[in-house]
Design an enzyme around this catalytic site. Structure first.
Site, PDB file in Angstrom:
ATOM      1  N   GLY A 131      49.410 121.683 -63.702  1.00  0.00           N
ATOM      2  CA  GLY A 131      48.336 120.870 -63.873  1.00  0.00           C
ATOM      3  C   GLY A 131      48.897 119.764 -64.611  1.00  0.00           C
ATOM      4  O   GLY A 131      48.096 118.453 -64.236  1.00  0.00           O
TER       5      GLY A 131
ATOM      6  N   ASP B 184      51.319 132.784 -62.337  1.00  0.00           N
ATOM      7  CA  ASP B 184      52.378 132.416 -63.115  1.00  0.00           C
ATOM      8  C   ASP B 184      53.542 132.912 -63.356  1.00  0.00           C
ATOM      9  O   ASP B 184      54.789 132.801 -63.318  1.00  0.00           O
ATOM     10  CB  ASP B 184      51.791 132.027 -64.638  1.00  0.00           C
ATOM     11  CG  ASP B 184      52.741 131.125 -65.316  1.00  0.00           C
ATOM     12  OD1 ASP B 184      53.667 131.536 -66.087  1.00  0.00           O
ATOM     13  OD2 ASP B 184      52.412 129.923 -65.590  1.00  0.00           O
TER      14      ASP B 184
ATOM     15  N   ALA C 278      54.090 127.773 -65.963  1.00  0.00           N
ATOM     16  CA  ALA C 278      53.947 127.197 -64.519  1.00  0.00           C
ATOM     17  C   ALA C 278      52.725 126.495 -64.269  1.00  0.00           C
ATOM     18  O   ALA C 278      52.554 125.301 -63.768  1.00  0.00           O
ATOM     19  CB  ALA C 278      54.159 128.215 -63.666  1.00  0.00           C
ATOM     20  N   ASP C 279      51.652 127.150 -64.647  1.00  0.00           N
ATOM     21  CA  ASP C 279      50.154 126.552 -64.536  1.00  0.00           C
ATOM     22  C   ASP C 279      50.127 125.361 -65.386  1.00  0.00           C
ATOM     23  O   ASP C 279      49.542 124.355 -64.762  1.00  0.00           O
ATOM     24  CB  ASP C 279      49.189 127.771 -65.134  1.00  0.00           C
ATOM     25  CG  ASP C 279      48.926 128.759 -64.042  1.00  0.00           C
ATOM     26  OD1 ASP C 279      48.782 128.480 -62.801  1.00  0.00           O
ATOM     27  OD2 ASP C 279      49.016 129.906 -64.235  1.00  0.00           O
ATOM     28  N   MET C 280      50.570 125.445 -66.427  1.00  0.00           N
ATOM     29  CA  MET C 280      50.341 124.262 -67.497  1.00  0.00           C
ATOM     30  C   MET C 280      51.117 122.999 -66.900  1.00  0.00           C
ATOM     31  O   MET C 280      50.649 121.967 -66.798  1.00  0.00           O
ATOM     32  CB  MET C 280      50.813 124.346 -68.947  1.00  0.00           C
ATOM     33  CG  MET C 280      49.995 125.426 -69.559  1.00  0.00           C
ATOM     34  SD  MET C 280      48.107 125.427 -69.438  1.00  0.00           S
ATOM     35  CE  MET C 280      47.681 126.923 -70.197  1.00  0.00           C
TER      36      MET C 280
END
Length: 385
Positions: free
Chosen positions: A178, A145, A173-175
């Site tokens: 997803g 991230d 970035a991850d969220m």
């Protein structure tokens, strides 16, 4: 475990991903009623089990792992074991969705890529999340991230100008990746319901961060390529003029959004703002000077004092709350966003609930994240039958 009344009840998701982006996607699908079977290594499981956000550990695992994997089933699979791989393919044949976030090239070497799974199950909806896409010079860089934020330009939108690049204090970035993957999966499931065709959904941390910046990047692309210019004084948005920002009061902080400077001058009784009152261009070019004048006035009284003046005048403003204040507020409590999830081995953890309400009700799934391989025997009996 699966919610039999959810919108996605009856759908089975096989989640090969770990850390945050993929598990966040499968968590959203779980909250909508899907069954999520989490594939983990027998020796250690998902690496996020040991990714600690604090020194708090619950049932031998991090709070992060519990937060993002509640309600899922764990199937221990050794990807170097041919018998385990054979069972995994059996599982794919009966699944509706597969999610993976391996580094590009890994699933191909394992024979678990989209084309291989599609040959087993033509109607599969298969989702891949990478760091930077499947081609180009960054493909093999770590899809982490902070590093994705560093390459995306987003760090130049946070903090004050003199601070240099400032990252978000969340794994944004991850969220976002997803959430984008979940959106793509849901669209593919709708199409499959119409045509019977599966699909391969692909996104990356970088693509998600670029899309996150679509407003300001569009401005950059059409204003001669000028770099964003953050305020030097309590910056809240690189592209918005004064008074947009957060101001210290005598007992806390007050957020003030967009409004004409003249109206604010009258309400705050600030004669110093007179030169800028009707000069809307100066609200940006003299942004720091204007905000410093406003800050000096806000600092003289409490937050509640200013709210009592600004809110009746329909000024967009709010007290800046700490988590303790948020959790105790009636505005938060009425949303019923918290739950306690438990497990048979006396694990109990307080966490959030789905942000989505369906027909006025918020999904409730009360089981905590699984132990490594906790459901392996049951899943093998079910799918080998």
């Amino acid at each position: 475990m699966q919610d039999d009344t959810g919108l996605l009840a009856g759908l089975t998701v096989v989640d090969l991903s770990q850390f945050l982006s993929g598990p966040y996607c499968s968590l959203r699908l779980l909250d909508l009623g899907a069954r999520v079977i989490k594939i983990e290594r027998p020796d250690g499981g998902d690496l996020s089990r040991r990714l600690y956000l604090s020194d708090t550990e619950v049932g031998g695992d991090s709070t992060l792992f519990h937060a993002i994997n509640r309600g899922k089933e764990s199937l221990a699979i050794d990807l170097k074991n041919e018998d385990d791989l054979a069972f995994l393919r059996t599982l794919f044949a009966k699944a509706d969705v597969v999610i993976q976030n391996f580094r590009p090239g890994v699933v191909e070497r394992l024979g678990l890529d989209y084309e291989a799974v599609k040959a087993i199950n033509p109607s599969i909806v298969y989702a891949s999340i990478s760091g930077y896409g499947e081609e180009g010079p960054w493909v093999m860089r770590p899809g982490q991230d902070l590093l994705a934020q560093a390459r995306s330009g987003v760090m130049w939108l946070n903090g004050d100008e003199q601070q240099g690049p400032v990252p978000f204090g969340l794994a944004v970035a991850d969220m976002l990746a997803g959430a984008n993957t979940c959106q793509g999966i849901l669209a593919a499931l709708v199409r499959r319901g119409i045509s019977g065709k599966g699909a391969h959904i692909q996104t990356s941390l970088l693509e998600s961060l670029v899309d996150f910046q679509f407003e300001v990047l569009t401005t950059h692309l059409n204003d001669g390529g000028r770099a964003p210019k953050r305020s030097d004084f309590r910056s809240a948005h690189a592209y918005l003029s004064a008074p947009y920002g957060v101001y210290p009061a005598s007992d806390g902080y007050l957020a003030i959004a967009m409004m004409p400077i003249g109206k604010l001058q009258d309400l705050l009784e600030l004669v110093e703002l007179q030169p800028y009152r009707d000069d809307s261009k100066a609200w940006f070019t003299k942004r720091d000077e204007i905000k410093q004048i406003i800050a000096s006035r806000i600092a003289t009284h409490t937050v509640d004092h200013w709210l009592s003046i600004l809110e009746p005048a329909d000024i967009w403003c709010a007290k800046v709350l700490q988590w303790s204040e948020l959790l105790q507020s009636d505005g938060f409590r009425i949303l019923d966003m918290l739950q306690t999830v438990t497990r048979e081995d006396d694990v109990s953890i307080d966490t959030t609930r789905s942000p989505i309400r369906v027909n006025g009700k918020r999904p409730t799934l009360g089981r905590a994240a699984p132990r490594i391989g906790e459901h392996s025997a049951d899943i093998r009996r079910e799918f080998e039958a």
